[in-house]
Design an enzyme around this catalytic site. Structure first.
Site, PDB file in Angstrom:
ATOM      1  N   CYS A   1     -15.722 -20.207   7.128  1.00  0.00           N
ATOM      2  CA  CYS A   1     -16.359 -20.494   5.834  1.00  0.00           C
ATOM      3  C   CYS A   1     -15.445 -21.350   4.971  1.00  0.00           C
ATOM      4  CB  CYS A   1     -16.702 -19.184   5.122  1.00  0.00           C
ATOM      5  SG  CYS A   1     -17.635 -19.404   3.585  1.00  0.00           S
ATOM      6  N   CYS A   2     -14.167 -20.971   4.895  1.00  0.00           N
ATOM      7  CA  CYS A   2     -13.210 -21.760   4.106  1.00  0.00           C
ATOM      8  C   CYS A   2     -13.054 -23.162   4.680  1.00  0.00           C
ATOM      9  CB  CYS A   2     -11.848 -21.060   4.069  1.00  0.00           C
ATOM     10  SG  CYS A   2     -11.785 -19.614   2.994  1.00  0.00           S
TER      11      CYS A   2
ATOM     12  N   CYS B   1     -13.090 -17.560  -4.318  1.00  0.00           N
ATOM     13  CA  CYS B   1     -14.548 -17.441  -4.336  1.00  0.00           C
ATOM     14  C   CYS B   1     -14.955 -16.015  -4.716  1.00  0.00           C
ATOM     15  CB  CYS B   1     -15.120 -17.802  -2.971  1.00  0.00           C
ATOM     16  SG  CYS B   1     -14.980 -19.555  -2.548  1.00  0.00           S
TER      17      CYS B   1
ATOM     18  N   CYS C   1     -15.014 -13.109  -2.056  1.00  0.00           N
ATOM     19  CA  CYS C   1     -13.745 -12.836  -1.377  1.00  0.00           C
ATOM     20  C   CYS C   1     -12.605 -12.525  -2.344  1.00  0.00           C
ATOM     21  CB  CYS C   1     -13.359 -14.020  -0.497  1.00  0.00           C
ATOM     22  SG  CYS C   1     -14.598 -14.426   0.746  1.00  0.00           S
TER      23      CYS C   1
ATOM     24  N   CYS D   1      -6.340 -19.902   3.253  1.00  0.00           N
ATOM     25  CA  CYS D   1      -7.693 -20.369   3.539  1.00  0.00           C
ATOM     26  C   CYS D   1      -7.697 -21.632   4.383  1.00  0.00           C
ATOM     27  CB  CYS D   1      -8.452 -20.621   2.239  1.00  0.00           C
ATOM     28  SG  CYS D   1      -7.682 -21.880   1.195  1.00  0.00           S
TER      29      CYS D   1
END
Length: 243
Positions: A118-119, A206, A209, A234
């Protein structure tokens, strides 16, 4: 005479500036030849912007909008833009990549298989695209932030984002500062800060997280709390991770 860092003497420059102040390191960075910009995450990186504004030399600022930041962070970015009367260059992820990822794996896959994918889509790829247009960037990394950052130098060659035939220089003016130093500066200079800090958030990323930390917990324990502390990068500063 200002020394312009090249691939041949970055290490020597890092040693020379190892004990210098954040302002001196920022002055060095802002005198680098080529394009350079401050990376602003919407947390305490505002200290870098404040110091740069007092140097009196033009500077650029960019920020990554992952699409999943807290509402307070978006509001804070706008507050900083107006407070310093600056342009903040907002970098977005590729919409097609985000759409495909979410459609295939859902909105919270990182709780099951880690945050890296995702990162990678929301942060690393947009950063790589931005850094391809720059010759150097300035970050708010500090040695006391996490185990992965304990050896962060004040100046380094960014091998992770350098391109073929192009050396990217990374400056970390706050590397030797502690969290207490940062907040002493924020209070003394009465500069804006993210209101989430007042609710126990220290390291802010985010929304899904990031969570507040308890008294005496380390600040990075609020980031990707379900993962091992030595893995908490990340990808923006993946070079910090020991192989």
């Amino acid at each position: 005479m200002t020394v312009i860092p090249t691939i041949d003497h970055v290490d020597a420059l890092a040693a020379e500036y190892a004990d210098k102040s954040p302002r001196e390191i920022l002055e060095l960075a802002l005198h680098q030849e080529g394009e350079i910009a401050i990376s602003f995450s919407g947390a305490e990186d505002v200290v870098l912007i404040d110091i740069a504004s007092r140097i009196g030399k033009p500077f650029r600022v960019f920020s990554l909008d992952t699409g999943r930041l807290h509402a307070e962070t978006y509001q804070f970015i706008e507050t900083v833009r107006k407070h310093y009367n600056i342009t903040i260059e907002i970098c977005f992820p590729e919409s097609a990549a985000v759409q495909q990822f979410v459609n295939e794996k859902g909105l919270f896959s990182f709780f099951e298989d880690g945050h890296q994918e995702c990162c990678g889509i929301r942060k690393v790829q947009p950063l790589r695209k931005k850094l391809a247009t720059l010759d150097g960037w300035i970050t708010g990394q500090r040695k006391d932030q996490s185990p992965t950052r304990s050896d962060v130098p004040v100046v380094q060659a960014d091998v992770g984002f350098s391109g073929e035939g192009k050396q990217l220089i990374k400056y970390n003016p706050l590397a030797n500062w502690s969290s207490a130093d940062v907040w002493s500066y924020i209070r003394m200079m009465e500069i804006p800060y993210n209101p989430l800090h007042e609710r126990g958030f220290i390291s802010i990323g985010c929304e899904p997280c990031t969570r507040p930390v308890l008294p005496n917990q380390h600040e990075r324990e609020g980031r990707w709390w379900w993962e091992e502390a030595t893995h908490k990068e990340c990808g923006l500063h993946a070079g910090n991770l020991k192989k």
